[in-house]
Design a protein around this motif. Structure first.
Motif: not given
Length: 282
Positions: A256-273
């Motif tokens: 979040i601090e680095n504005d890497n919201f693409k990575a945040i999206y991917n983290e959440m998408e992976d965790t949706n499993h």
């Protein structure tokens, strides 16, 4: 069948309710350090008699449903006093220390180490409910150290209550349960603490809390008298899970601090499993 329930709260009381419902011949005796709890259990009708540790030689089954630190001290005393044909099982959330404590007891064969994965955030006799264990997993540790005929008695109880059996060694049990149960409770307690502290300055914060917050902090209503001893007994595993959890939180904060919201999206998408993994669990 004379069943002695030591600890007449949610877990012990729910066992008593279902045993009385499924075993017509069962007589349930309640033991509790709180006389108020015993009176309440009698009023609610899930124990038939009050009793004490000196009468435990009369028992066919003893269910130990007290905090795990108390169980470690109490279980050897119970095994000293029971008759040779009595089954004793506890329902605690840690198993390694308990199994070590009674490993050399002359009546180790009378003890069955189990952990039913069931419960609510409420406590006390009034929290006991019917069918709490139906469809739930019951982890059984070191079953080979329990006399076969007493294993059968325990399995008949668990089967009639509708439980699924999973066998596991105590070390593996304590490691795995630290992730799926103990960490969940710590997270809930600390989220509740964070919001309570913030609420001191922002009085409207709870007016904004929705069902997501309520479900996430539900476990923070659990009994500290039960959970503090669990964290103490499973200290090494709990610390390991916290270190991994804190590392994940720190990484998420840095994204979040680095504005890497693409990575945040991917983290959440992976965790949706986890939706697939937990499908069907209520």
């Amino acid at each position: 069948m004379k069943v002695f329930v030591i600890g007449t709260g949610l877990i012990g009381g729910s066992f008593a309710i279902d045993i009385k419902a499924t075993f017509n011949e069962a007589e349930v005796y309640g033991l509790d350090k709180s006389e108020e709890n015993l009176d309440k259990a009698l009023d609610l009708g899930f124990i038939d008699y009050k009793s004490n540790i000196e009468n435990i030689n009369l028992a066919d089954v003893v269910i130990v449903a007290v905090p795990v630190d108390t169980t470690v001290d109490l279980l050897p005393i119970i095994l000293d006093k029971i008759n040779d044909d009595c089954l004793v099982f506890d329902v605690g959330s840690t198993k390694e220390k308990l199994c070590i404590t009674v490993s050399d007891h002359v009546r180790r064969r009378n003890y069955l180490a189990v952990h039913p994965i069931a419960g609510t955030e409420f406590s006390g006799p009034q929290a006991a409910i019917a069918n709490l264990y139906r469809g739930k997993t019951n982890i059984v540790c070191e079953v080979e150290k329990t006399a076969f005929k007493l294993q059968e008695r325990g399995m008949e109880i668990f089967s009639r209550l509708g439980m699924r059996i999973r066998y596991m060694d105590p070390i593996s049990h304590d490691k795995h349960i630290a992730y799926v149960s103990h960490l969940s409770h710590i997270s809930s307690f600390m989220l509740g603490k964070t919001v309570i502290e913030k609420e001191k300055n922002e009085r409207d914060i709870f007016d904004m809390a929705g069902s997501g917050f309520a479900s996430t902090v539900r476990l923070a209503k659990s009994s500290p008298a039960m959970w503090a001893p669990i964290f103490r007994q499973n200290k090494e595993n709990v610390i390991e899970t916290l270190e991994e959890y804190i590392a994940n939180l720190t990484q998420f904060k840095e994204l979040i601090e680095n504005d890497n919201f693409k990575a945040i999206y991917n983290e959440m998408e992976d965790t949706n499993h986890i939706k697939t993994i937990l499908k069907g669990i209520s």
